[in-house]
Enzyme design. Structure first.
Site, PDB file in Angstrom:
ATOM      1  N   SER A 199       0.829  -1.205   0.000  1.00  0.00           N
ATOM      2  CA  SER A 199       0.000   0.000   0.000  1.00  0.00           C
ATOM      3  C   SER A 199       0.863   1.255   0.000  1.00  0.00           C
ATOM      4  CB  SER A 199      -0.909  -0.001   1.232  1.00  0.00           C
ATOM      5  OG  SER A 199      -0.132  -0.016   2.416  1.00  0.00           O
ATOM      6  N   THR A 203      -1.859   7.912   6.362  1.00  0.00           N
ATOM      7  CA  THR A 203      -1.538   8.856   7.438  1.00  0.00           C
ATOM      8  C   THR A 203      -0.121   8.661   7.972  1.00  0.00           C
ATOM      9  OG1 THR A 203      -2.473   7.362   9.105  1.00  0.00           O
ATOM     10  CG2 THR A 203      -3.947   9.011   8.161  1.00  0.00           C
ATOM     11  N   THR A 208       5.226   0.917   1.941  1.00  0.00           N
ATOM     12  CA  THR A 208       6.221   0.178   1.164  1.00  0.00           C
ATOM     13  C   THR A 208       6.218   0.624  -0.290  1.00  0.00           C
ATOM     14  OG1 THR A 208       6.114  -1.744   2.626  1.00  0.00           O
ATOM     15  CG2 THR A 208       6.921  -2.119   0.400  1.00  0.00           C
ATOM     16  N   ASP A 261      -9.913   2.169  13.416  1.00  0.00           N
ATOM     17  CA  ASP A 261      -8.934   1.125  13.099  1.00  0.00           C
ATOM     18  C   ASP A 261      -9.198  -0.075  14.003  1.00  0.00           C
ATOM     19  OD1 ASP A 261      -6.844  -0.126  11.854  1.00  0.00           O
ATOM     20  OD2 ASP A 261      -5.281   0.842  13.047  1.00  0.00           O
ATOM     21  N   SER A 269      -9.255  -6.436   6.100  1.00  0.00           N
ATOM     22  CA  SER A 269      -8.499  -5.685   5.098  1.00  0.00           C
ATOM     23  C   SER A 269      -7.272  -6.458   4.646  1.00  0.00           C
ATOM     24  CB  SER A 269      -8.090  -4.329   5.677  1.00  0.00           C
ATOM     25  OG  SER A 269      -7.193  -3.657   4.818  1.00  0.00           O
TER      26      SER A 269
END
Length: 510
Positions: A199, A203, A208, A261, A269
């Protein structure tokens, strides 16, 4: 009927349509107050939020405008004749309302909601309501149902002839933890396929994909990705470009500004994307520390059980490893600085950060032990041999070559300021969250050369006036913001004889 026009406005993944208030084919007042319209042409339909435009220089009365994201998704050229409809409610509306009210959903309910989210039939308000509803109440069975639904919508990768397809994922929260860029070439050099989709930061100071983009192109299509993996066994590409679990990208865009989160959403996810990528074997890295996502062993145990339960149910051979999350990994925070650390490890440089090196070897070793040809416990030694022999560096250079050159040459930000200790002592703690915020304010990852160069780690002795870290920025405004936050509190706690734990003095600008 209206002519299609592209409006050069970014709307952050949301479909937005623009209609002139003086529109001739349609009465704009009839649509005013409507949340959405449906744009129809050539057998295609696109649901979009509607904004009315008063300036004919922006949009003529006989045109319909679409934001950049909506225009790209609609996929028809400018000038195409389109018509407007009042959209039908998404078919998952009842299931969404049930979740908002705190009720449990079955697999069909989650599949319907995720399909509508992935096809942008809901706006940010409805997506936020869904996320809040899930965060308030969600069973283990629902987490599994959500994971399956997210994996089933979008592209699915298959790797014929590869019974073993490995991957790793860190749950995040620790700056500089760029182990994937070292693990992938080690594992590829061994011969296990590791098609790594990663991804971009939302924030954090770098994902990576942001860091890899300093070294190579990461916007690689599916066919090209398959060719790279066939040639060299590994890749490091941006997952958003290959559209795996596309609903997840929509959910994340709404989650992060709201600071939602939950453990359940995290598991869904991560595992949905791994399943969609065709992975069969997966290592999950969970850092635990006082400023990490997981603050205690009890938190880690609960999350580990959830990962294992869902992983088993969707057919992933999954191992969870706990790691030190007490401080940043390596010395760099931000794409250019993190890429520097990664290459130092792969090149076996004597200046390479030891913590990044050893953490990467440990994770690579765990992955290599999925290979039945390796004896139990031999993975770490094999990983070390591949790194020290230069085989991993050779694999990395081949991956970079096949993915292509980066879109631009990234250099370290020229604006610099050092944050120094204000008394003698020893570094006791480093606040990962605080340093990530400072690096982000400095411009990372949007300016890849922005970030923080760590000069001291936990346990290091320091003297008054000695630098703890150096802030880098490319733009004056961001530089001022980052230095201001560091002056309020540096994120370092230095133990000393005077009992003062602060370390927020700023050095000279360079």
């Amino acid at each position: 009927m209206l002519g299609l026009k592209r409006i050069a406005i970014g709307t952050s993944r949301e479909n937005v349509a623009f209609l002139s208030r003086a529109c001739t084919p349609y009465r704009a007042a009839a649509f005013e107050g409507q949340e959405k319209v449906e744009v129809v042409a050539g057998g295609r339909r696109l649901v979009a939020a509607l904004n009315l435009v008063d300036d004919p220089a922006i949009l003529p009365p006989d045109c319909l405008g679409l934001s950049q994201e909506a225009f790209s998704r609609f996929g028809l050229p400018e000038g195409t004749i389109v018509r407007l409809d009042h959209p039908h409610p998404p078919r998952s509306r009842d299931a969404l309302q049930a979740k908002i009210e705190g009720r449990e959903l079955d697999g069909d309910g989650y599949r319907a909601i995720i399909d509508d989210i992935a096809h942008h039939r809901y706006g940010k308000v409805e997506v936020a309501a869904f996320l809040v509803g899930c965060g308030a109440f969600m069973t283990t069975a629902e987490t599994l149902a959500l994971t399956r639904a997210m994996a089933d919508v979008g592209e699915r990768l298959e790797w014929p002839g590869a019974p073993l397809v490995v991957d790793k994922h860190c749950i995040g929260g620790i700056p500089g933890n760029r182990t994937s860029m070292i693990v992938v070439p080690i594992v590829a050099a061994h011969g296990l396929p590791m098609p790594k989709t990663s991804s971009r930061a939302i924030t954090s100071p770098a994902g990576t994909a942001d860091t890899m983009e300093v070294l190579a192109n990461v916007e690689v299509g599916l066919d090209h990705m398959r060719e790279i993996v066939a040639a060299v066994k590994g890749c490091l590409v941006w997952g958003g470009h290959v559209k795996l679990s596309p609903a997840d990208d929509v959910l994340i865009a709404v989650e992060r500004p709201l600071n939602i989160d939950t453990r359940e959403q995290m598991v869904a996810s991560i595992l949905s994307k791994k399943k969609a990528a065709g992975s069969t074997h997966l290592v999950i890295d969970m850092p635990v520390g006082p400023s990490a996502k997981l603050r205690s062993a009890a938190d880690a145990a609960r999350l580990r059980k959830l990962f294992e339960h869902v992983g088993d149910a969707i057919g992933l051979n999954l191992r969870v490893t706990l790691s030190d999350g007490s401080q940043p990994v390596g010395r760099g925070i931000g794409p250019v600085l993190e890429a520097r650390d990664v290459m130092a490890v792969l090149e076996n440089s004597p200046t390479a950060p030891e913590d990044l090196r050893e953490r990467s070897l440990s994770l690579a070793g765990r992955i290599l032990e999925f290979d039945p040809a390796l004896r139990g416990g031999a993975g770490m030694a094999r990983a070390r041999d591949l790194l020290e022999s230069g085989a991993a560096m050779k694999a990395m250079r081949r991956i970079m070559e096949l993915q292509g050159p980066p879109p631009r040459i990234a250099t370290l930000g020229a604006l610099q300021r050092e944050v120094v200790a204000d008394h003698d002592g020893r570094v006791a703690t480093i606040d990962c969250y605080r340093l990530a915020r400072i690096a982000r304010l400095a411009g990372a990852p949007f300016d890849p050369g922005a970030g923080i160069d760590l000069l001291k780690k936990v346990g290091d002795p320091v003297q008054a006036g000695e630098p703890l870290y150096r802030i880098h920025a490319e733009r004056e405004v961001e530089f001022r913001f980052a230095c201001g936050l560091a002056a309020e509190a540096s994120g370092y706690h230095v133990n000393g004889n005077n009992g003062n734990g602060s370390a927020s003095a700023l050095g000279d600008i360079h």
